[in-house]
Design a protein around this motif. Structure first.
Motif, short mmCIF file in Angstrom:
data_model
loop_
_atom_site.label_atom_id
_atom_site.label_comp_id
_atom_site.label_asym_id
_atom_site.label_seq_id
_atom_site.Cartn_x
_atom_site.Cartn_y
_atom_site.Cartn_z
N ARG A 197 0.81 -1.21 0.00
CA ARG A 197 0.00 0.00 0.00
C ARG A 197 0.85 1.26 0.00
N THR A 198 2.08 1.16 -0.51
CA THR A 198 2.96 2.31 -0.57
C THR A 198 2.89 2.96 -1.95
N GLU A 199 3.31 4.21 -2.02
CA GLU A 199 3.32 4.93 -3.30
C GLU A 199 4.29 4.28 -4.29
N LEU A 200 5.41 3.74 -3.78
CA LEU A 200 6.38 3.10 -4.67
C LEU A 200 5.75 1.89 -5.36
N VAL A 201 5.05 1.06 -4.60
CA VAL A 201 4.41 -0.12 -5.18
C VAL A 201 3.35 0.31 -6.20
N GLU A 206 1.54 0.62 -11.78
CA GLU A 206 1.07 1.42 -12.90
C GLU A 206 1.94 1.22 -14.13
N ARG A 207 3.24 1.08 -13.92
CA ARG A 207 4.15 0.87 -15.07
C ARG A 207 4.05 -0.54 -15.62
N LEU A 208 3.78 -1.50 -14.75
CA LEU A 208 3.55 -2.86 -15.23
C LEU A 208 2.29 -2.90 -16.10
N ARG A 209 1.25 -2.22 -15.66
CA ARG A 209 0.01 -2.22 -16.42
C ARG A 209 0.17 -1.50 -17.75
N ALA A 210 1.01 -0.46 -17.75
CA ALA A 210 1.20 0.32 -18.97
C ALA A 210 2.14 -0.38 -19.95
N TYR A 231 11.66 -5.69 -6.62
CA TYR A 231 10.35 -5.19 -6.19
C TYR A 231 9.23 -5.91 -6.94
N VAL A 232 9.40 -6.08 -8.25
CA VAL A 232 8.36 -6.75 -9.05
C VAL A 232 8.15 -8.18 -8.56
N ALA A 251 -4.18 -6.41 -8.64
CA ALA A 251 -3.99 -5.08 -8.06
C ALA A 251 -5.26 -4.25 -8.19
N VAL A 252 -5.96 -4.39 -9.32
CA VAL A 252 -7.23 -3.69 -9.52
C VAL A 252 -8.28 -4.29 -8.60
N GLU A 253 -8.35 -5.61 -8.51
CA GLU A 253 -9.33 -6.27 -7.65
C GLU A 253 -9.18 -5.85 -6.19
N PHE A 254 -7.94 -5.69 -5.75
CA PHE A 254 -7.68 -5.31 -4.36
C PHE A 254 -7.73 -3.81 -4.12
#
Length: 259
Positions: A197-201, A206-210, A231-232, A251-254
């Motif tokens: 739940r951190t900004e880094l994650v 977001e970059r994985l999804r993009a 991290y990934v 990530a979207v589901e959660f």
């Protein structure tokens, strides 16, 4: 009043007999009195019309909240932001007197973690609890027609307001619905490691999804390629995902990413 002026003018010119003058004057005065009484009555009615916003003290919170929840026939929407009299009253009332309506409770992460044991013990069968990362304020909306909002800011004295104005209640209901749609279930929230739940994650997800390459994503968030890939791998393990695509879906589901 014009009739009275006409009478005075005609009397000064001697145009009417005394009897006719007296009768017409009495009739004109009765009309004037009726007009004044009607105006006063209308003014008094406006003064007693209920205000669309009624302020109350915290000492009355539990009683007013209990009445509103009991009145709900279709839906009760509640947003909790953290410990306090508002949250305590909600948990106490829902635990003691389940509502007839469908109840949706939306919490901030702090409120969920502080109240999780009590939220999970609520006996209401028609109750759904979600956790949101949106900025919330404590509200209670009943059937989309009445809302209860704690007063904020200096000088509020711990007061709360009962709002009956249709437009204001509708705005609060829409605000709640938007945050609710992006929330995650309480069970999903409690399963998640705080590290997710951190900004880094969130930036990495977001970059994985993009579809960014690891090299480009690492440069954008200013970490080494090796650190980024570590991290990934940790994120995928926490989400129990076998692929980066699946990690994005979960990530979207959660509620870690918006849909």
């Amino acid at each position: 009043m014009e009739a009275v002026l006409d009478l005075l003018e005609s009397d000064s010119t001697g145009g009417w007999a005394a009897g006719e003058h007296a009768a017409h004057l009495e009739h004109a005065l009765l009309q004037a009195r009726s007009l004044i009484e009607s105006t006063v009555s209308m003014h008094r009615q406006r003064l007693v019309v209920p205000s669309p916003v009624a302020r109350n003290s915290t000492a009355q919170l539990g009683g007013v909240m209990e009445q509103l929840i009991a009145r709900g026939r279709h839906s009760v929407a509640i947003a909790l932001t953290g410990p306090g009299e508002f949250t305590e009253s909600v948990l106490r009332l829902l635990g003691k007197n389940p509502a007839r309506a469908t109840v949706r409770v939306l919490c901030t992460a702090d409120a969920a973690e502080a109240s999780a044991p009590r939220l999970r013990r609520l006996p209401e069968p028609r109750l759904d609890v979600r956790v949101s990362d949106s900025e919330l304020r404590g509200i209670l909306v009943v059937d989309g027609v009445t809302a209860l909002v704690p007063a904020n800011g200096p000088g509020s004295g711990g007061q709360f307001a009962v709002v009956n104005d249709a437009a204001a209640v509708r705005a609060l209901e829409l605000f709640f619905a938007g945050a609710w749609a992006g929330g995650r279930t309480l069970a999903d929230h409690l399963r998640l490691s705080p590290r997710l739940r951190t900004e880094l994650v969130r930036s990495i997800l977001e970059r994985l999804r993009a579809g960014h390459t690891d090299e480009a994503a690492a440069r954008e968030i200013n970490v080494s390629l090796r650190t980024y890939r570590r991290y990934v791998a940790e994120i995928m393990r926490e989400l129990d995902a076998s692929s980066r695509f699946q990690a994005g879906v979960r990530a979207v589901e959660f509620g870690l990413l918006s849909a």
